[in-house]
Design a protein around this motif. Structure first.
Motif, PDB file in Angstrom:
ATOM      1  N   GLU A 201       0.821  -1.215   0.000  1.00 33.09           N
ATOM      2  CA  GLU A 201       0.000   0.000   0.000  1.00 33.09           C
ATOM      3  C   GLU A 201       0.854   1.264   0.000  1.00 33.09           C
ATOM      4  OE1 GLU A 201      -3.491  -1.283  -0.645  1.00 33.09           O
ATOM      5  OE2 GLU A 201      -3.517   0.696   0.322  1.00 33.09           O
ATOM      6  N   GLU A 202       2.022   1.164   0.664  1.00 34.11           N
ATOM      7  CA  GLU A 202       2.900   2.341   0.791  1.00 34.11           C
ATOM      8  C   GLU A 202       4.267   2.012   0.195  1.00 34.11           C
ATOM      9  OE1 GLU A 202       1.052   4.393   4.837  1.00 34.11           O
ATOM     10  OE2 GLU A 202       2.636   2.896   5.074  1.00 34.11           O
ATOM     11  N   LEU A 203       5.138   3.010   0.099  1.00 40.26           N
ATOM     12  CA  LEU A 203       6.470   2.812  -0.488  1.00 40.26           C
ATOM     13  C   LEU A 203       7.342   1.965   0.437  1.00 40.26           C
ATOM     14  CD1 LEU A 203       5.369   5.112  -2.248  1.00 40.26           C
ATOM     15  CD2 LEU A 203       7.617   6.181  -2.146  1.00 40.26           C
ATOM     16  N   ILE A 204       8.221   1.196  -0.167  1.00 44.11           N
ATOM     17  CA  ILE A 204       9.208   0.415   0.582  1.00 44.11           C
ATOM     18  C   ILE A 204      10.598   0.825   0.129  1.00 44.11           C
ATOM     19  CG2 ILE A 204      10.110  -1.881   1.151  1.00 44.11           C
ATOM     20  CD1 ILE A 204       7.403  -3.050   0.329  1.00 44.11           C
ATOM     21  N   TYR A 205      11.407   1.373   1.056  1.00 38.88           N
ATOM     22  CA  TYR A 205      12.812   1.706   0.785  1.00 38.88           C
ATOM     23  C   TYR A 205      13.641   0.588   1.399  1.00 38.88           C
ATOM     24  CZ  TYR A 205      11.481   6.578  -0.283  1.00 38.88           C
ATOM     25  OH  TYR A 205      10.943   7.715  -0.849  1.00 38.88           O
ATOM     26  N   SER A 206      14.426  -0.108   0.604  1.00 41.67           N
ATOM     27  CA  SER A 206      15.147  -1.271   1.105  1.00 41.67           C
ATOM     28  C   SER A 206      16.664  -1.093   1.051  1.00 41.67           C
ATOM     29  CB  SER A 206      14.770  -2.513   0.284  1.00 41.67           C
ATOM     30  OG  SER A 206      15.490  -3.631   0.760  1.00 41.67           O
ATOM     31  N   ASN A 207      17.300  -1.347   2.218  1.00 45.00           N
ATOM     32  CA  ASN A 207      18.770  -1.416   2.295  1.00 45.00           C
ATOM     33  C   ASN A 207      19.130  -2.889   2.319  1.00 45.00           C
ATOM     34  OD1 ASN A 207      21.142  -2.159   4.026  1.00 45.00           O
ATOM     35  ND2 ASN A 207      21.526   0.049   3.891  1.00 45.00           N
ATOM     36  N   HIS A 208      19.778  -3.381   1.283  1.00 37.72           N
ATOM     37  CA  HIS A 208      20.143  -4.798   1.209  1.00 37.72           C
ATOM     38  C   HIS A 208      21.621  -4.905   0.846  1.00 37.72           C
ATOM     39  CE1 HIS A 208      20.243  -8.960  -0.251  1.00 37.72           C
ATOM     40  NE2 HIS A 208      19.168  -9.148   0.494  1.00 37.72           N
ATOM     41  N   GLU A 241      12.884 -10.039 -16.665  1.00 36.18           N
ATOM     42  CA  GLU A 241      12.994 -11.153 -15.709  1.00 36.18           C
ATOM     43  C   GLU A 241      14.168 -10.923 -14.752  1.00 36.18           C
ATOM     44  OE1 GLU A 241      13.647 -14.878 -17.611  1.00 36.18           O
ATOM     45  OE2 GLU A 241      13.342 -16.088 -15.796  1.00 36.18           O
ATOM     46  N   ALA A 242      15.285 -10.477 -15.315  1.00 39.76           N
ATOM     47  CA  ALA A 242      16.467 -10.230 -14.469  1.00 39.76           C
ATOM     48  C   ALA A 242      16.161  -9.125 -13.459  1.00 39.76           C
ATOM     49  CB  ALA A 242      17.653  -9.835 -15.344  1.00 39.76           C
ATOM     50  N   PHE A 243      15.414  -8.107 -13.909  1.00 41.07           N
ATOM     51  CA  PHE A 243      15.066  -7.021 -12.983  1.00 41.07           C
ATOM     52  C   PHE A 243      14.197  -7.556 -11.845  1.00 41.07           C
ATOM     53  CE2 PHE A 243      14.388  -2.730 -11.619  1.00 41.07           C
ATOM     54  CZ  PHE A 243      13.131  -2.763 -11.030  1.00 41.07           C
ATOM     55  N   TRP A 244      13.146  -8.267 -12.178  1.00 41.55           N
ATOM     56  CA  TRP A 244      12.235  -8.781 -11.134  1.00 41.55           C
ATOM     57  C   TRP A 244      12.974  -9.727 -10.174  1.00 41.55           C
ATOM     58  CZ3 TRP A 244       8.672  -5.526 -10.951  1.00 41.55           C
ATOM     59  CH2 TRP A 244       7.973  -5.076 -12.080  1.00 41.55           C
ATOM     60  N   ASP A 245      13.846 -10.572 -10.711  1.00 41.36           N
ATOM     61  CA  ASP A 245      14.606 -11.488  -9.834  1.00 41.36           C
ATOM     62  C   ASP A 245      15.458 -10.695  -8.849  1.00 41.36           C
ATOM     63  OD1 ASP A 245      15.266 -14.087 -12.363  1.00 41.36           O
ATOM     64  OD2 ASP A 245      13.496 -13.610 -11.134  1.00 41.36           O
ATOM     65  N   GLU A 246      16.122  -9.628  -9.359  1.00 36.87           N
ATOM     66  CA  GLU A 246      17.004  -8.848  -8.481  1.00 36.87           C
ATOM     67  C   GLU A 246      16.189  -8.089  -7.442  1.00 36.87           C
ATOM     68  OE1 GLU A 246      20.258  -9.130  -8.494  1.00 36.87           O
ATOM     69  OE2 GLU A 246      20.321  -7.819  -6.711  1.00 36.87           O
ATOM     70  N   LEU A 247      15.048  -7.557  -7.890  1.00 39.22           N
ATOM     71  CA  LEU A 247      14.213  -6.810  -6.934  1.00 39.22           C
ATOM     72  C   LEU A 247      13.756  -7.732  -5.805  1.00 39.22           C
ATOM     73  CD1 LEU A 247      12.660  -4.222  -6.137  1.00 39.22           C
ATOM     74  CD2 LEU A 247      10.792  -4.999  -7.606  1.00 39.22           C
ATOM     75  N   ARG A 248      13.302  -8.919  -6.167  1.00 37.29           N
ATOM     76  CA  ARG A 248      12.843  -9.876  -5.123  1.00 37.29           C
ATOM     77  C   ARG A 248      13.950 -10.140  -4.103  1.00 37.29           C
ATOM     78  NH1 ARG A 248      10.880 -12.829  -9.430  1.00 37.29           N
ATOM     79  NH2 ARG A 248       8.620 -12.814  -9.696  1.00 37.29           N
ATOM     80  N   LEU A 249      15.192 -10.331  -4.624  1.00 38.52           N
ATOM     81  CA  LEU A 249      16.310 -10.653  -3.721  1.00 38.52           C
ATOM     82  C   LEU A 249      16.554  -9.535  -2.707  1.00 38.52           C
ATOM     83  CD1 LEU A 249      18.890 -12.204  -6.244  1.00 38.52           C
ATOM     84  CD2 LEU A 249      17.596 -13.420  -4.447  1.00 38.52           C
ATOM     85  N   ARG A 250      16.146  -8.310  -3.031  1.00 42.30           N
ATOM     86  CA  ARG A 250      16.458  -7.156  -2.165  1.00 42.30           C
ATOM     87  C   ARG A 250      15.305  -6.791  -1.242  1.00 42.30           C
ATOM     88  NH1 ARG A 250      20.090  -3.097  -6.078  1.00 42.30           N
ATOM     89  NH2 ARG A 250      21.278  -4.772  -7.098  1.00 42.30           N
ATOM     90  N   LEU A 251      14.206  -7.582  -1.319  1.00 40.11           N
ATOM     91  CA  LEU A 251      13.047  -7.283  -0.470  1.00 40.11           C
ATOM     92  C   LEU A 251      12.904  -8.312   0.643  1.00 40.11           C
ATOM     93  CD1 LEU A 251      10.468  -6.332  -3.263  1.00 40.11           C
ATOM     94  CD2 LEU A 251      11.777  -4.773  -1.777  1.00 40.11           C
ATOM     95  N   ASP A 252      12.066  -8.005   1.632  1.00 43.99           N
ATOM     96  CA  ASP A 252      11.778  -8.980   2.690  1.00 43.99           C
ATOM     97  C   ASP A 252      10.958 -10.133   2.098  1.00 43.99           C
ATOM     98  OD1 ASP A 252       9.704  -6.702   2.601  1.00 43.99           O
ATOM     99  OD2 ASP A 252       8.643  -8.387   3.538  1.00 43.99           O
ATOM    100  N   PRO A 253      10.931 -11.299   2.742  1.00 42.82           N
ATOM    101  CA  PRO A 253      10.254 -12.476   2.159  1.00 42.82           C
ATOM    102  C   PRO A 253       8.791 -12.226   1.804  1.00 42.82           C
ATOM    103  CG  PRO A 253      11.614 -13.116   4.029  1.00 42.82           C
ATOM    104  CD  PRO A 253      11.633 -11.608   4.002  1.00 42.82           C
ATOM    105  N   GLN A 254       8.069 -11.475   2.667  1.00 42.33           N
ATOM    106  CA  GLN A 254       6.641 -11.236   2.389  1.00 42.33           C
ATOM    107  C   GLN A 254       6.452 -10.425   1.107  1.00 42.33           C
ATOM    108  OE1 GLN A 254       4.761  -8.450   4.979  1.00 42.33           O
ATOM    109  NE2 GLN A 254       2.683  -8.981   4.341  1.00 42.33           N
ATOM    110  N   ALA A 255       7.219  -9.340   0.970  1.00 38.96           N
ATOM    111  CA  ALA A 255       7.106  -8.513  -0.242  1.00 38.96           C
ATOM    112  C   ALA A 255       7.555  -9.309  -1.466  1.00 38.96           C
ATOM    113  CB  ALA A 255       7.923  -7.244  -0.077  1.00 38.96           C
TER     114      ALA A 255
END
Ligand code: FAS
Ligand code: PHB
Length: 398
Positions: A201-208, A241-255
């Motif tokens: 619902e809101e923005l997520i800023y991720s430090n990974h 696909e490469a973008f989505w894979d990398e984004l997933r790796l940098r988010l928490d498991p739920q996101a």
């Protein structure tokens, strides 16, 4: 033989700065002409900012250009910081006694301002070529350009340089009259726009440890995502696909599990820099927005700083034309820079906290990452630290 035109204020650039300035001046009965090098469609095609501060919304309300913003914009009361595999909410609304930001794309702000200007029959020269600003430190300031093959000379009393970082106005100032402070960051942002529902619902800023990521949006069906990338990266090196894979790796498991992916409808890499030019006034030439300063987009300040510059510039010019007072124009630069430097500091701090830096940089390498984790762990359990973050994020007063 060319044509000669006259106006009170020549505005260079039809981005948010130039268009908002034109609207504020028109409302006060001050004549202004906009000269833009690109087509309106090209200007609208640039995907940029997404978060509006209260002050920016109020300026759009003042000129009667906020109806669609109030219909379609998304008020946001907070955002999440993601680190160590977990998300922590920064409650902007509570921490700032009821303030919030609005998520509404810069493209839509620009479109609304363009439509408003056209409806008022105000003059905008699109696709102007060879634009030059002349005699702004003399008696006869003027702008020359070619429009539809016609050489044109626009005489004016003031020139507003709203032509962005690569514009002609700042470049026309004699080098000895201007100081330019710059820090270029050792990474960029790879951004994707997709017709998918936002992951949250809101923005997520991720430090990974793999790098920064940001989950943003334009509506409930249009999402905007970014991952920190190398300055050597090229868009063509990144499949969706490469973008989505990398984004997933940098988010928490739920996101990561909830992320809805889809085809990118825009994909681009933006470099990050902190840049401030001082002063912002040279005789009858005034710089506003990206023409005078650039902030890394981490703090969502670029567009909003342009709005506060335009607030100061419009009130100063209106004072001059309506009351004959030079007080505003004589203090314009100092008033802008006071707010610009505070927003630049915040954008630099948030960028330094959230991104991976190479070993060679002060906040780089393994120790830099551990120091960032320590600051984030402290921040999310300190009411005082979160209040400082919230106050700066929703925007300091004009
Ligand atoms: P702009 O650059 O928007 O507009 C300047 C205009 O002047 C342009 O239309 C240009 O064509 C015109 N021009 C240039 N040279 C000219 C000449 N010689 N003659 C006539 N016209 C000329 N900010 C955020 O808050 N959040 C973000 O996520 C964000 N992402 C960004 C991504 C990118 C790639 C870039 C470049 C900027 C981003 N920004 C972001 C900052 C951005 O939104 C700016 O702050 C905002 O566009 C500032 O508006 P203007 O000052 O009007 O400058
Ligand atoms: C965006 O939606 O483009 C956006 C939002 C917040 C930022 C930067 C970019 O800090």
């Amino acid at each position: 033989m060319g044509i000669t035109q006259r106006t009170q204020v020549a505005i260079i650039g039809a981005g948010p700065s130039g268009l908002l300035l034109g609207a504020l001046l028109a409302q006060a009965g001050v004549d202004a002409v906009i000269v833009e090098q690109r087509s309106a469609d090209y200007v609208l095609g640039r995907i940029r900012a997404g978060v509006l501060e209260r002050g920016t919304v109020e300026l759009l309300e003042r000129v009667g250009v906020a109806d669609r913003l109030h219909r379609e914009g998304l008020p946001h009361n907070g955002f999440d910081l993601c680190f160590g595999g977990a998300r922590h909410r920064i409650d902007l609304h509570r921490l700032t006694q009821g303030k919030r930001v609005v998520v509404y794309g810069q493209t839509e702000v620009t479109r609304d301002l363009m439509d408003h200007r056209a409806a008022k029959g105000l003059i905008t020269y699109y696709e102007a070529q060879d634009v030059a600003v002349l005699d702004f430190d003399g008696e006869h300031p003027r702008v020359t350009f070619t429009h539809q093959g016609q050489a044109t000379e626009l005489h004016c009393q003031f020139i507003a340089g709203c032509d962005g970082f690569h514009g002609v106005c700042r470049a026309s100032v004699p080098p000895q009259a201007i100081t330019q402070h710059e820090r270029v960051y050792p990474f960029g942002w790879l951004g994707v726009l997709s017709r998918t529902p936002p992951v949250a619902e809101e923005l997520i800023y991720s430090n990974h440890e793999r790098g920064f990521a940001l989950c943003s949006m334009r509506s409930h069906t249009l999402s905007r995502y970014y991952v920190q990338c190398s300055l050597q990266d090229r868009v063509e090196n990144w499949s969706d696909e490469a973008f989505w894979d990398e984004l997933r790796l940098r988010l928490d498991p739920q996101a990561a599990a909830q992320l809805v992916t889809g085809a990118s409808i825009e994909k681009s890499i933006a470099p990050l820099r902190s840049f401030v030019a001082e002063p912002m006034r040279f005789g009858s030439l005034f710089l506003a927005g990206d023409a005078a300063h650039i902030v890394p987009p981490t703090g969502a300040k670029g567009l909003n700083l342009a709005a506060s510059d335009v607030h100061y510039l419009s009130t100063s010019l209106i004072e001059f034309f309506k009351e004959g007072s030079r007080a505003g124009i004589d203090t314009y630069s100092q008033r802008c820079l006071s707010r610009v430097w505070k927003a630049s500091r915040f954008s630099w701090w948030f960028t330094s906290l959230m991104h991976r830096f190479p070993q060679t940089e002060l906040s780089g390498g393994a120790i830099g990452y551990r120091l960032q984790q320590a600051e984030l762990e402290y921040l999310v359990q300190s009411e005082a630290a979160m209040t400082v973050l919230a106050e700066n994020y929703i925007g300091l007063p004009f």
